[in-house]
Design a protein around this motif. Sequence first.
Motif, PDB file in Angstrom:
ATOM      1  N   ARG A   1       0.092   5.402   5.762  1.00 12.59           N
ATOM      2  CA  ARG A   1       0.255   6.405   6.567  1.00 12.59           C
ATOM      3  C   ARG A   1       0.654   7.644   5.652  1.00 12.59           C
ATOM      4  NH1 ARG A   1       3.168   4.512  12.126  1.00 12.59           N
ATOM      5  NH2 ARG A   1       2.159   6.569  12.701  1.00 12.59           N
ATOM      6  N   ASP A   2      -0.176   8.603   5.454  1.00  9.13           N
ATOM      7  CA  ASP A   2       0.016   9.778   4.630  1.00  9.13           C
ATOM      8  C   ASP A   2       0.701  10.812   5.734  1.00  9.13           C
ATOM      9  OD1 ASP A   2      -1.589   8.623   2.685  1.00  9.13           O
ATOM     10  OD2 ASP A   2      -3.049   9.730   3.028  1.00  9.13           O
TER      11      ASP A   2
ATOM     12  N   ALA B   1       1.433   5.621   0.125  1.00  9.91           N
ATOM     13  CA  ALA B   1       0.862   6.730   1.177  1.00  9.91           C
ATOM     14  C   ALA B   1       1.464   7.966   0.205  1.00  9.91           C
ATOM     15  CB  ALA B   1       1.810   6.634   2.207  1.00  9.91           C
ATOM     16  N   ARG B   2       0.508   9.021   0.670  1.00 11.96           N
ATOM     17  CA  ARG B   2       0.740  10.326   0.192  1.00 11.96           C
ATOM     18  C   ARG B   2       1.461  11.414   0.956  1.00 11.96           C
ATOM     19  NH1 ARG B   2      -3.015  11.853  -4.028  1.00 11.96           N
ATOM     20  NH2 ARG B   2      -4.540  10.275  -4.370  1.00 11.96           N
ATOM     21  N   ILE B   3       2.243  12.183   0.204  1.00 12.87           N
ATOM     22  CA  ILE B   3       2.886  13.263   0.946  1.00 12.87           C
ATOM     23  C   ILE B   3       2.267  14.750   0.710  1.00 12.87           C
ATOM     24  CG2 ILE B   3       5.092  14.599   1.339  1.00 12.87           C
ATOM     25  CD1 ILE B   3       6.614  12.088   0.532  1.00 12.87           C
ATOM     26  N   SER B   4       1.770  15.500   1.498  1.00 15.40           N
ATOM     27  CA  SER B   4       1.161  16.758   1.311  1.00 15.40           C
ATOM     28  C   SER B   4       1.797  17.753   2.034  1.00 15.40           C
ATOM     29  CB  SER B   4      -0.312  16.510   1.436  1.00 15.40           C
ATOM     30  OG  SER B   4      -0.826  16.396   2.722  1.00 15.40           O
TER      31      SER B   4
ATOM     32  N   SER C   1      -0.110  17.988  -3.178  1.00 17.32           N
ATOM     33  CA  SER C   1      -0.483  16.628  -2.719  1.00 17.32           C
ATOM     34  C   SER C   1       0.125  15.590  -3.736  1.00 17.32           C
ATOM     35  CB  SER C   1      -2.023  16.272  -2.464  1.00 17.32           C
ATOM     36  OG  SER C   1      -1.880  14.778  -1.830  1.00 17.32           O
TER      37      SER C   1
ATOM     38  N   THR D   1       1.595  14.605   6.174  1.00 14.39           N
ATOM     39  CA  THR D   1       1.042  15.978   5.881  1.00 14.39           C
ATOM     40  C   THR D   1       1.690  16.942   6.640  1.00 14.39           C
ATOM     41  OG1 THR D   1      -0.615  15.773   7.876  1.00 14.39           O
ATOM     42  CG2 THR D   1      -1.381  14.849   5.766  1.00 14.39           C
TER      43      THR D   1
ATOM     44  N   ILE E   1       7.992   7.641   4.312  1.00 12.79           N
ATOM     45  CA  ILE E   1       6.571   7.435   4.506  1.00 12.79           C
ATOM     46  C   ILE E   1       6.589   5.892   4.747  1.00 12.79           C
ATOM     47  CG2 ILE E   1       5.822   9.238   3.070  1.00 12.79           C
ATOM     48  CD1 ILE E   1       5.575   7.180   0.891  1.00 12.79           C
TER      49      ILE E   1
ATOM     50  N   PRO F   1       0.122   8.935  -4.381  1.00 15.15           N
ATOM     51  CA  PRO F   1       0.696   7.752  -3.576  1.00 15.15           C
ATOM     52  C   PRO F   1       2.055   7.143  -3.952  1.00 15.15           C
ATOM     53  CG  PRO F   1      -1.561   7.490  -4.154  1.00 15.15           C
ATOM     54  CD  PRO F   1      -1.488   8.396  -4.998  1.00 15.15           C
TER      55      PRO F   1
ATOM     56  N   GLU G   1       0.771  -1.109  -0.019  1.00 18.46           N
ATOM     57  CA  GLU G   1       0.007   0.060  -0.058  1.00 18.46           C
ATOM     58  C   GLU G   1       1.041   1.400  -0.006  1.00 18.46           C
ATOM     59  OE1 GLU G   1      -3.780   1.945   2.603  1.00 18.46           O
ATOM     60  OE2 GLU G   1      -2.601  -0.097   3.291  1.00 18.46           O
TER      61      GLU G   1
END
Length: 638
Positions: free
Chosen positions: A627-628, A532-535, A572, A630, A623, A575, A530
């Motif tokens: 688990r994003d 994850a995003r970085i924003s 953002s 932010t 990351i 992923p 899975e």
Amino acid sequence: MRHSSCCFAKPRTLLAVCLATSTVMIVSAHASAPSSMGTLSGKVVDPDGKPVAGARIWVDTHDRKKDSIKKLVEARTDAEGRFRLGPIEPVYRLHLASPPRIETDGFVGPRITSGTLTIFPDRDLDLGTIQVDRGRIFTGQVLDVDGKPRPGAEVTVGSMCHSQGHASGGSLASARLTTDAEGRFHTPPLPVGHLILGVGFPDRQSTNRSGRGIPPGGAEDLGTIRLEPDVPVVIVAKDEDGRPISGVEISHPLATTDAEGKATLRGFGANFQFQLQARKAGYTFIKWGVRKTEQGIYWHEVGRKGPESGPFNELLVILKRAGWIEGQAVDADTGEPVRLERVVVCNFERKPSGEVVLRGCRSDFEQTEPGRFRASFPGPNEYHLTFSAAGYHDAEAYTPRVTELTTIGGIVARMKKKTEGSAPQVAKQTITGMVTRNGKSVRSGWAALWALRRSANAPNSPVMRQRTAVSEPVVYASSPIRDGSFQLDVPFQSEAWYVVAEEPGYPLTQVGPIPVALNQKKLLDITCTEGARISGRVTGVPPGWEGHLWIVAFSKTAVREETRAARDGTFSLPPLPPGEYGLKVGHDAYDDAEVYPGSLVRDHPESFKETADPWKRAKRVRIEAGRDVTGVEVEMPQ
């Protein structure tokens, strides 16, 4: 017919990957292409976020048979700004002649990075929302030698980006104009990038105003451009015995030597600097950096260490005869000629055990009739050859060691037909396995074999949106994932292979480094992870650049991603697979000091011995799966 894998991928099959390393190394690897077609889709909006109807989106590709650019596919947006390109034959990481283009009245399209575009079998890849911008218009006036307006002068104009510090990544937009009766020109809107603007007229010096960054929108007057008489430059091409060579193709500018081996280049001033390329079949390729001063003409071989040669009164080019490996491929049982699909020439070394380890490889061969081949080799040595043909097992051969560039003849490849139960003739490494996500087989996607590139010197370091970054991977093989299963042909043994699995709508899954030994059949099951995003937000946005900046992210294992920041600086990223990433902010007109932009590279020759560190000014972010992260702040350097 000539085959060269240092080019672009055909639309139907991924035949080769061009490598931008200090030593060019090419290996072709391909699994049979899936028959199900794929598509690309997206939505086009204007700077205010409103849908743009009727915008034209198209993709050009390189027609290797005709050595020309042709349209691969195109579409227009509907009333809601949506488009769909295709159907297109599936291909992994499609390498294009230029980035996908968008054309619409009053706006210019941004650069769509094409190196990671993949056409998935029987699937659609959504490119998301693409914002077009208000481009910048340039005006000016061309005056002749006498100071009077010069009508009819040709003006070439474009916006260009970089793929490496000083290497062009392609033209984002281009046009040819002619000055009016008053010598004036008015360019179409150009997107953010680096300006290409040249003025030409017979018997006049070529004049340019190229190199400057193109900021967003607005208009800019370049003032007057004064033409000056040119000084013809005569090039003489000879062989190693001093005999003139006709038909040598010279660039840039374009010219061809005559029966006396001479060609006259126009458009230069009394002093000049340019890159000379000279080529003719049967001779080694010449790539020189040439300059002229009051003392005379100097030249050096581009990409090679060593002193500059000169000064000379004339530009004499000595072409060495190329090294060639010649022979034939025949059916091992019947002796009949076999039409070859590929001839790969590799350097190699032998371990004390006798095991052969292949190194730099290239596929560049001619086949004038079935089975008769002619492949070039770059320097005195001994070489390993691999032959591939439809319906046959690969065959191999070794050349004798030679101490000079010459013709090595008499090579015979005896090809065995593939039949039920027949065994390969050549040691073959494979990686096979299953790809699953959430316990279920991945229905459709791509598996690929990656290797990491070597570091480059600072002026040639890879960039993303003009910021120094980790290079894209070398893709040695790709295979469609069908109902969860895949098979990758591994071209040679190594301790550092990476295998990735990709499907639309998900971040890639990467496994490695993986060792593969000679003739090993490796089993590797991949459980997709899975992402994850970085924003976060961009700080230090210069006035007028709101909404025109890009966030780039890269890992030490060549995973790369980018996204455009909103006008308020928020961003953002899509992923990403778990790991540590370096984040930077840039745009296509940025000049990164670490690659010594523009004239700085001439003032700092020592920069070619330095290696730019992509992590030096990067924001490091780690990351974990699912688990994003932010609230990340990334500063735009001034």
